[in-house]
Design a protein around this motif. Structure first.
Motif, PDB file in Angstrom:
ATOM      1  N   GLN A 393      62.276  19.114  31.604  1.00  0.00           N
ATOM      2  CA  GLN A 393      63.305  18.884  30.596  1.00  0.00           C
ATOM      3  C   GLN A 393      64.710  18.906  31.186  1.00  0.00           C
ATOM      4  O   GLN A 393      65.652  18.423  30.552  1.00  0.00           O
ATOM      5  CB  GLN A 393      63.180  19.922  29.467  1.00  0.00           C
ATOM      6  N   VAL A 394      64.853  19.455  32.389  1.00  0.00           N
ATOM      7  CA  VAL A 394      66.126  19.377  33.108  1.00  0.00           C
ATOM      8  C   VAL A 394      66.090  18.228  34.110  1.00  0.00           C
ATOM      9  O   VAL A 394      66.926  17.326  34.104  1.00  0.00           O
ATOM     10  CB  VAL A 394      66.449  20.700  33.825  1.00  0.00           C
ATOM     11  N   GLY A 395      65.075  18.241  34.980  1.00  0.00           N
ATOM     12  CA  GLY A 395      65.021  17.279  36.073  1.00  0.00           C
ATOM     13  C   GLY A 395      64.820  15.845  35.638  1.00  0.00           C
ATOM     14  O   GLY A 395      65.165  14.916  36.380  1.00  0.00           O
ATOM     15  N   ASN A 396      64.260  15.635  34.450  1.00  0.00           N
ATOM     16  CA  ASN A 396      64.064  14.273  33.976  1.00  0.00           C
ATOM     17  C   ASN A 396      65.222  13.767  33.132  1.00  0.00           C
ATOM     18  O   ASN A 396      65.109  12.721  32.472  1.00  0.00           O
ATOM     19  CB  ASN A 396      62.747  14.172  33.200  1.00  0.00           C
ATOM     20  N   ARG A 397      66.324  14.477  33.157  1.00  0.00           N
ATOM     21  CA  ARG A 397      67.576  13.949  32.633  1.00  0.00           C
ATOM     22  C   ARG A 397      68.283  13.222  33.791  1.00  0.00           C
ATOM     23  O   ARG A 397      68.149  13.619  34.948  1.00  0.00           O
ATOM     24  CB  ARG A 397      68.452  15.068  32.085  1.00  0.00           C
ATOM     25  N   ALA A 398      69.003  12.194  33.485  1.00  0.00           N
ATOM     26  CA  ALA A 398      69.584  11.352  34.530  1.00  0.00           C
ATOM     27  C   ALA A 398      70.427  12.153  35.523  1.00  0.00           C
ATOM     28  O   ALA A 398      70.388  11.906  36.728  1.00  0.00           O
ATOM     29  CB  ALA A 398      70.428  10.244  33.900  1.00  0.00           C
ATOM     30  N   GLY A 400      70.353  15.596  35.714  1.00  0.00           N
ATOM     31  CA  GLY A 400      69.792  16.909  35.972  1.00  0.00           C
ATOM     32  C   GLY A 400      70.602  18.037  35.366  1.00  0.00           C
ATOM     33  O   GLY A 400      70.570  19.171  35.847  1.00  0.00           O
ATOM     34  N   ASP A 401      71.350  17.736  34.304  1.00  0.00           N
ATOM     35  CA  ASP A 401      72.213  18.756  33.708  1.00  0.00           C
ATOM     36  C   ASP A 401      71.398  19.694  32.829  1.00  0.00           C
ATOM     37  O   ASP A 401      70.407  19.322  32.238  1.00  0.00           O
ATOM     38  CB  ASP A 401      73.334  18.103  32.905  1.00  0.00           C
ATOM     39  N   ARG A 402      71.858  20.926  32.748  1.00  0.00           N
ATOM     40  CA  ARG A 402      71.175  21.945  31.967  1.00  0.00           C
ATOM     41  C   ARG A 402      72.191  22.840  31.288  1.00  0.00           C
ATOM     42  O   ARG A 402      73.392  22.763  31.600  1.00  0.00           O
ATOM     43  CB  ARG A 402      70.267  22.755  32.863  1.00  0.00           C
ATOM     44  N   ALA A 442      73.127  28.626  35.035  1.00  0.00           N
ATOM     45  CA  ALA A 442      73.475  27.973  36.301  1.00  0.00           C
ATOM     46  C   ALA A 442      74.181  26.646  36.048  1.00  0.00           C
ATOM     47  O   ALA A 442      73.741  25.837  35.234  1.00  0.00           O
ATOM     48  CB  ALA A 442      72.217  27.755  37.134  1.00  0.00           C
ATOM     49  N   SER A 443      75.264  26.422  36.745  1.00  0.00           N
ATOM     50  CA  SER A 443      76.000  25.168  36.591  1.00  0.00           C
ATOM     51  C   SER A 443      75.513  24.103  37.560  1.00  0.00           C
ATOM     52  O   SER A 443      75.886  22.941  37.437  1.00  0.00           O
ATOM     53  CB  SER A 443      77.502  25.409  36.800  1.00  0.00           C
ATOM     54  N   THR A 444      74.694  24.504  38.534  1.00  0.00           N
ATOM     55  CA  THR A 444      74.143  23.526  39.468  1.00  0.00           C
ATOM     56  C   THR A 444      73.124  22.656  38.734  1.00  0.00           C
ATOM     57  O   THR A 444      72.324  23.154  37.947  1.00  0.00           O
ATOM     58  CB  THR A 444      73.447  24.237  40.638  1.00  0.00           C
ATOM     59  N   PRO A 445      73.121  21.357  38.992  1.00  0.00           N
ATOM     60  CA  PRO A 445      72.107  20.501  38.358  1.00  0.00           C
ATOM     61  C   PRO A 445      70.744  20.746  38.999  1.00  0.00           C
ATOM     62  O   PRO A 445      70.638  21.363  40.066  1.00  0.00           O
ATOM     63  CB  PRO A 445      72.608  19.090  38.653  1.00  0.00           C
ATOM     64  N   TRP A 446      69.713  20.292  38.346  1.00  0.00           N
ATOM     65  CA  TRP A 446      68.401  20.256  38.989  1.00  0.00           C
ATOM     66  C   TRP A 446      67.880  18.843  38.807  1.00  0.00           C
ATOM     67  O   TRP A 446      67.486  18.435  37.715  1.00  0.00           O
ATOM     68  CB  TRP A 446      67.430  21.280  38.410  1.00  0.00           C
ATOM     69  N   LEU A 447      67.916  18.085  39.893  1.00  0.00           N
ATOM     70  CA  LEU A 447      67.692  16.651  39.857  1.00  0.00           C
ATOM     71  C   LEU A 447      66.293  16.290  40.352  1.00  0.00           C
ATOM     72  O   LEU A 447      65.593  17.118  40.948  1.00  0.00           O
ATOM     73  CB  LEU A 447      68.735  15.955  40.743  1.00  0.00           C
TER      74      LEU A 447
END
Length: 595
Positions: A393-398, A400-402, A442-447
């Protein structure tokens, strides 16, 4: 389990065991070939006719079928030079375990924590992950769920393209490192679940088809041919899967397995593979004297997944319930695209928090047809794993925003949403799961990232990813290239963030909610019948009642009030909530737990 130097190759005329010199990373024409003979007791198996010269300890080897090029063992325990190189024997009995007193841990009702080894720490290894177990213990995590560690091509990736199911990805530290991690987790009082993929193999380095009918054209998946678990030769393929599961649980002391996308395991057999696996795991659990669990990811929304085998079900211990995520996410963010189309209203959240499935037989707009089945009242809520974000649900966003990723730009608004989501998940009647870094916003994306060495495959992954996002309405120019090393590096957690006051506040909020879940009986229960969800009297106010406990989530920017007929004290508050004269006041973007 297969004997040393043995392999299943039912259609072969000849099979050679190829012995590789110690330390050699590739097969060579100079390698020693030892002809194997058919096993008289197991049709289709080939075995050495004499002891392997030089012994089997740490031996590097492969197999040549009908004079073809040497290939790694389909049950390879280690791939020290990558998925295309020789296999290496591993003596798992030599691991230095110290967890003999570990009693195990039930999945049901536990607090789970999903992490990806490569991006969890700067080191990106299982040994470096050990250094953060104290953080997980202090958070109150009961079970850490490792994303797949089966060997895949390249240095880094999500892990769902594994091709050697029995081998631990070498850049993570290999099999001995996994044993050290599990042992250290148990010493910290934390159980370990491992994500395994039995619905497909990755596109690079999957040589099992050379040996036998591991794949079938009778069934297809989004990744290609289905795994052959119900056609000719499927008995040994099923054994390959089941033995793999038992090996993780027995030899590596893993406590639970999370089975990826089980709805993509097509099986027309009288006994489904998962039911057979469930029975085998139950037998192993009885033998070793500690609880073992199977957690299924399934898109079918079918309670048969967690129904006992004796009652005609698949016998899984628990299953993921994505509808709960969708209901929370759509309500808190207002997103309605794609599979969020049927979500976003309070009454939909109520259905999710009481029934686990929103699509329980009614119409699914995203699928364009009726979907799912209702969950019978007698099935405990703890049989469903829920979350407000996970790797998909995070990584499959364009991008990787959470939750938390736009905290600075939005004046903390996203952290407020993260706090609200945490309250809804951690006070639910389900088994909650956190995704790494979620606890501090966490502000880091997960891509989505990959590292396929084959340039044609790399280009196909990049183009395919962009086409997929374009179909969902994202601008493809904004989609990071999965093959760019920076995409992977950006996805690493920033462990300085928990020291930032705002992030530290969210971390404390999570710790408090986990503590309440353990100490307040109404929140420890999996009784879905105690859950009541409704809109409060004020604008943007959401009320969730669990017996004597009330959770009030204020999505509005201004303070909201709601009566508390039974009174109560504030057990936890995000923002300065108050109770006076049986009226609860929740500040704008605040959350209160009262009981």
């Amino acid at each position: 389990m297969s004997a040393a130097g043995a392999v299943w190759a039912p259609a072969a005329t000849t099979v050679d065991l190829v012995l590789v010199p110690a330390g050699a990373d590739t097969f060579s024409p100079a390698d020693e070939h030892l002809p194997l003979v058919p096993d008289a007791d197991r049709p289709g198996w080939w075995v050495p006719s004499a002891p392997v010269p030089g012994g089997w300890a740490d031996r590097r080897y492969g197999f040549s079928v009908d004079g073809g090029p040497p290939r790694p063992d389909p049950r390879s325990p280690r791939q020290p030079a990558g998925v295309h190189g020789p296999s290496q024997a591993v003596d798992t009995s030599a691991f230095a375990w110290t967890d003999q007193a570990w009693p195990g841990r039930l999945v049901e009702g536990a607090v789970l924590y999903e992490l990806h080894v490569g991006t969890f720490t700067p080191g990106g290894t299982l040994d470096s992950a050990i250094e953060r177990l104290g953080h997980l213990r202090d958070l109150g995590v009961d079970m850490v769920e490792l994303m797949p560690v089966a060997a895949f091509d390249g240095e880094h990736g999500w892990g769902y393209d594994g091709v050697h199911l029995y081998a631990v990805h070498e850049p993570y530290g290999g099999p001995a490192a996994l044993a050290r991690f599990v042992d250290a987790a148990h010493a910290a009082g934390i159980a370990v679940a491992l994500d395994v993929v039995y619905n497909h193999l990755g596109p690079s380095g999957a040589y099992v088809g050379v040996f036998g009918p591991y794949f079938t054209d009778r069934h297809h998946t989004p990744w290609g041919q289905g795994i052959n678990v119900d056609g000719p030769g499927s008995t040994e393929v099923r054994r390959w899967v089941i033995d793999n599961a038992l090996r993780w649980l027995r030899d590596f002391h893993i406590d639970a397995l999370r089975l990826d996308a089980v709805h993509q395991i097509a099986d027309d057999s009288p006994v489904h593979l998962l039911a057979e696996l469930s029975s085998a795991v139950a037998e192993l659990s009885s033998t070793i004297g500690r609880p073992l669990a199977l957690i299924a990811e399934s898109d079918a929304n079918d309670p048969a997944t967690v129904t006992p085998v004796a009652e005609g079900g698949l016998g899984m211990t628990a299953q993921w319930a994505d509808d709960v995520h969708h209901a929370i996410h759509a309500l808190l963010t207002g997103e309605r695209q794609g599979y969020y189309a049927d979500f976003g209203e309070v009454d939909v959240l109520a259905r999710a928090l009481t029934g686990a499935f929103v699509h329980d037989g009614g119409w699914s707009t995203f699928r364009g047809r009726p979907w799912g089945h209702p969950v019978p009242e007698h099935i405990d809520g703890h049989r469903f794993v829920v979350f407000s974000c996970d790797h998909d649900q995070v990584g499959n966003r364009a991008l990787g925003d959470r939750p938390g990723s736009a905290a600075h730009e939005a004046g903390g608004r996203d952290l407020d949403l993260a706090a609200a989501a945490a309250a809804l998940v951690l006070t639910s009647a389900f088994t909650p799961m956190l995704f790494m870094g979620e606890e501090w916003g966490a502000s880091t994306p997960w891509l989505f990232f990959a590292d396929f060495p084959d340039p044609d495959l790399a280009r196909a992954v990049t183009h395919g990813r962009r086409a997929e996002f374009a179909a969902h309405g994202w601008a493809t120019a904004d989609v990071p290239d999965p093959q760019d090393p920076l995409t992977f590096e950006r996805s690493r957690l920033d462990w300085s963030e928990p020291d930032d006051p705002r992030h530290a506040q969210l971390l404390s909020w999570h710790r408090r909610l986990v503590e309440l879940r353990r100490t307040v009986p109404a929140l420890s229960s999996g009784d879905r019948g105690t859950v009541r969800v409704h809109a409060g009297p004020g604008e943007g106010l959401l009320i969730v009642e669990r017996g004597p406990v009330t959770v009030a989530v204020n999505l509005a920017p201004s303070a909201q009030r709601t009566p508390l007929p039974a009174g109560g004290d504030i057990l936890a508050s995000w923002g300065e909530s108050t109770v006076a004269d049986a009226v609860l006041t929740v500040p704008g973007r605040g959350v209160a737990v009262v009981g």
